[in-house]
Design an enzyme around this catalytic site. Structure first.
Site, PDB file in Angstrom:
ATOM      1  N   CYS A 158      36.286 -14.127  20.271  1.00 43.76           N
ATOM      2  CA  CYS A 158      35.867 -14.990  19.157  1.00 43.76           C
ATOM      3  C   CYS A 158      34.682 -14.418  18.392  1.00 43.76           C
ATOM      4  CB  CYS A 158      35.534 -16.381  19.678  1.00 43.76           C
ATOM      5  SG  CYS A 158      34.222 -16.345  20.918  1.00 43.76           S
ATOM      6  N   HIS A 167      35.034 -25.665  20.730  1.00 40.03           N
ATOM      7  CA  HIS A 167      34.954 -24.903  19.470  1.00 40.03           C
ATOM      8  C   HIS A 167      36.353 -24.926  18.822  1.00 40.03           C
ATOM      9  CE1 HIS A 167      33.489 -22.351  16.450  1.00 40.03           C
ATOM     10  NE2 HIS A 167      33.238 -21.245  17.127  1.00 40.03           N
ATOM     11  N   ARG A 191      27.317 -27.965  13.988  1.00 39.82           N
ATOM     12  CA  ARG A 191      27.238 -27.146  15.206  1.00 39.82           C
ATOM     13  C   ARG A 191      26.042 -27.640  16.002  1.00 39.82           C
ATOM     14  NH1 ARG A 191      27.671 -20.669  15.797  1.00 39.82           N
ATOM     15  NH2 ARG A 191      29.825 -21.335  15.564  1.00 39.82           N
ATOM     16  N   GLN A 249      37.558 -22.414  16.054  1.00 40.10           N
ATOM     17  CA  GLN A 249      37.814 -21.077  16.578  1.00 40.10           C
ATOM     18  C   GLN A 249      39.207 -21.002  17.197  1.00 40.10           C
ATOM     19  OE1 GLN A 249      35.688 -18.228  16.577  1.00 40.10           O
ATOM     20  NE2 GLN A 249      37.672 -17.354  17.079  1.00 40.10           N
ATOM     21  N   ASP A 281      35.119 -13.818  25.853  1.00 37.73           N
ATOM     22  CA  ASP A 281      33.977 -14.329  25.083  1.00 37.73           C
ATOM     23  C   ASP A 281      32.719 -13.933  25.862  1.00 37.73           C
ATOM     24  OD1 ASP A 281      32.269 -15.764  23.407  1.00 37.73           O
ATOM     25  OD2 ASP A 281      32.858 -17.737  24.157  1.00 37.73           O
ATOM     26  N   ARG A 319      39.422 -17.298  10.288  1.00 32.46           N
ATOM     27  CA  ARG A 319      38.559 -18.483  10.283  1.00 32.46           C
ATOM     28  C   ARG A 319      38.516 -19.057   8.861  1.00 32.46           C
ATOM     29  NH1 ARG A 319      34.522 -19.068  14.134  1.00 32.46           N
ATOM     30  NH2 ARG A 319      34.249 -21.085  13.080  1.00 32.46           N
TER      31      ARG A 319
HETATM   32  N1   CP Z   1      32.954 -17.194  16.471  1.00 25.51           N
HETATM   33  C1   CP Z   1      31.954 -17.879  15.887  1.00 25.51           C
HETATM   34  O1   CP Z   1      31.949 -19.104  15.795  1.00 25.51           O
HETATM   35  O2   CP Z   1      30.972 -17.084  15.376  1.00 25.51           O
HETATM   36  P1   CP Z   1      29.542 -17.589  14.873  1.00 25.51           P
HETATM   37  O3   CP Z   1      28.792 -18.077  16.079  1.00 25.51           O
HETATM   38  O4   CP Z   1      28.896 -16.356  14.270  1.00 25.51           O
HETATM   39  O5   CP Z   1      29.734 -18.680  13.878  1.00 25.51           O
HETATM   40  N1  NVA Z   2      30.705 -19.308  23.782  1.00 24.08           N
HETATM   41  C1  NVA Z   2      29.960 -18.813  22.649  1.00 24.08           C
HETATM   42  C2  NVA Z   2      30.802 -18.856  21.421  1.00 24.08           C
HETATM   43  C3  NVA Z   2      30.138 -18.356  20.172  1.00 24.08           C
HETATM   44  C4  NVA Z   2      31.023 -18.478  18.967  1.00 24.08           C
HETATM   45  C5  NVA Z   2      28.691 -19.632  22.484  1.00 24.08           C
HETATM   46  O1  NVA Z   2      28.759 -20.856  22.578  1.00 24.08           O
HETATM   47  O2  NVA Z   2      27.643 -19.032  22.242  1.00 24.08           O
END
Ligand code: CP
Ligand code: NVA
Length: 307
Positions: free
Chosen positions: A265, A130, A103, A133, A225, A293
């Site tokens: 999400c 993502h 990430r 997701q 989101d 997930r």
């Molecule tokens: N939806 C998601 O990826 O959650 P986190 O940021 O908690 O991993």
């Molecule tokens: N769009 C959000 C998604 C988190 C899972 C972010 O990037 O923070």
């Protein structure tokens, strides 16, 4: 040849359906308490430059249930590009572990990891996409509706990383996706153009508009989101003003189909992009998305890391 999962764009529809079939099987086995150690003694490294609840926990639990092990590497542990180069980190990790989830802020970092690692690299969220997701979301929708092609999904809010993966996913699976965002917050034009190229084959209709009411009318799914993604904290107050009117609330739910499904999400900022009433209401399948997930990522891990 090792396989990475960097973007849904790189997958075929058949591969996505393969993940879903395996995820269904693994979910059943888990619920029936049937062991499924498909990755015995395999190790997965989790590199996180940003916080996480769902992604970290589901990948760690996934490896435990598959008979392997996961190592979480927090932002201060590796400091990709600062303590050592992305290339060096990728080559070192490849000597010890069987797969890497990353990430990162820059999407290019995940691409560089994939380029230099000799083990599979899975995108656990970047500023651009993502995929895990959106794949879990599509699986959840398929469980609820049986069929994805022809569904009408309204993505209300920011044209962000989750929205980008949804554009690719909708295009692959023949879903009509209308993104309703404030002006200036539209999804990346290049992503929209590439998704539209894919959509020609499945007849998915991909639209970007600025009217949440029009997007919600008759929709089968309302998706939202956060307005402020990780890394955008400095823009927080401006964004919260500019996204007024883009909240998924009962008024928008009332415009959609009677059996509309509401998705998010997570994490959610309750009272901003979604109300408590809708998030906790009868149309919400948000916790099913979060659960899935685990099952979908287990299928991805088994497919990519299995020998
Ligand atoms: N939806 C998601 O990826 O959650 P986190 O940021 O908690 O991993
Ligand atoms: N769009 C959000 C998604 C988190 C899972 C972010 O990037 O923070």
């Amino acid at each position: 040849m090792k396989r990475d999962l960097i973007s849904i764009r790189d997958l075929t529809r058949g591969e996505i359906e393969g993940f879903f079939d395996l995820a269904t099987d693994l979910k059943q086995r888990l619920h029936q308490q049937i062991p499924h150690p498909l990755l015995p003694a395999r190790t997965l490294a989790l590199i996180f430059e940003k916080p996480s609840l769902r992604t970290r926990v589901t990948f760690e639990v996934a490896m435990t249930q598959l008979g392997g092990h996961a190592i979480y590497l927090a932002p201060q542990d590796i400091r990709l590009g600062a303590r050592e180069t992305v290339e060096d980190a990728a080559k070192n990790l490849s000597r010890w572990v069987d797969g890497i989830v990353a990430r990162t802020f820059n999407h290019a970092t995940v691409e560089q990891l994939a380029q230099h690692a000799t083990v599979p690299v899975i995108n656990g969220l970047t500023d651009l996409t993502h995929p895990c997701q959106a794949l879990s979301d599509l699986f959840t929708l398929k469980e609820k509706r049986g069929n994805l092609a022809g569904l009408r999904v309204a993505f209300i809010g920011d044209g962000n990383n989750v929205c980008h993966s949804w554009l690719y996913g909708a295009a692959k699976m023949g879903i009509h996706l209308t993104v309703a965002c404030p002006k200036g917050y539209a999804p990346n034009r290049d992503v929209v153009a590439k998704a539209r190229e894919e959509a020609a084959a499945t007849r998915a209709r991909l639209e970007v508009i600025h009217d949440p009411v029009r997007a919600s009318e008759g929709a089968d799914v309302l998706y939202t989101d956060v307005w402020v993604s990780m890394g955008q904290e400095d823009e927080g107050s401006r964004r919260k003003q500019e996204f007024q009117g883009f909240q998924v609330n009962q008024a928008l739910v009332d415009l959609a189909q009677e059996d509309v499904l509401v998705m998010h999400c997570l994490p959610a900022h309750r009272g901003e992009e979604i109300t408590d009433e809708v998030m906790d209401g009868p149309h919400s399948i948000i916790l099913d998305q979060a659960e899935n997930r685990l099952h979908v990522q287990k299928a991805i891990l088994a497919a990519l890391l299995g020998r």
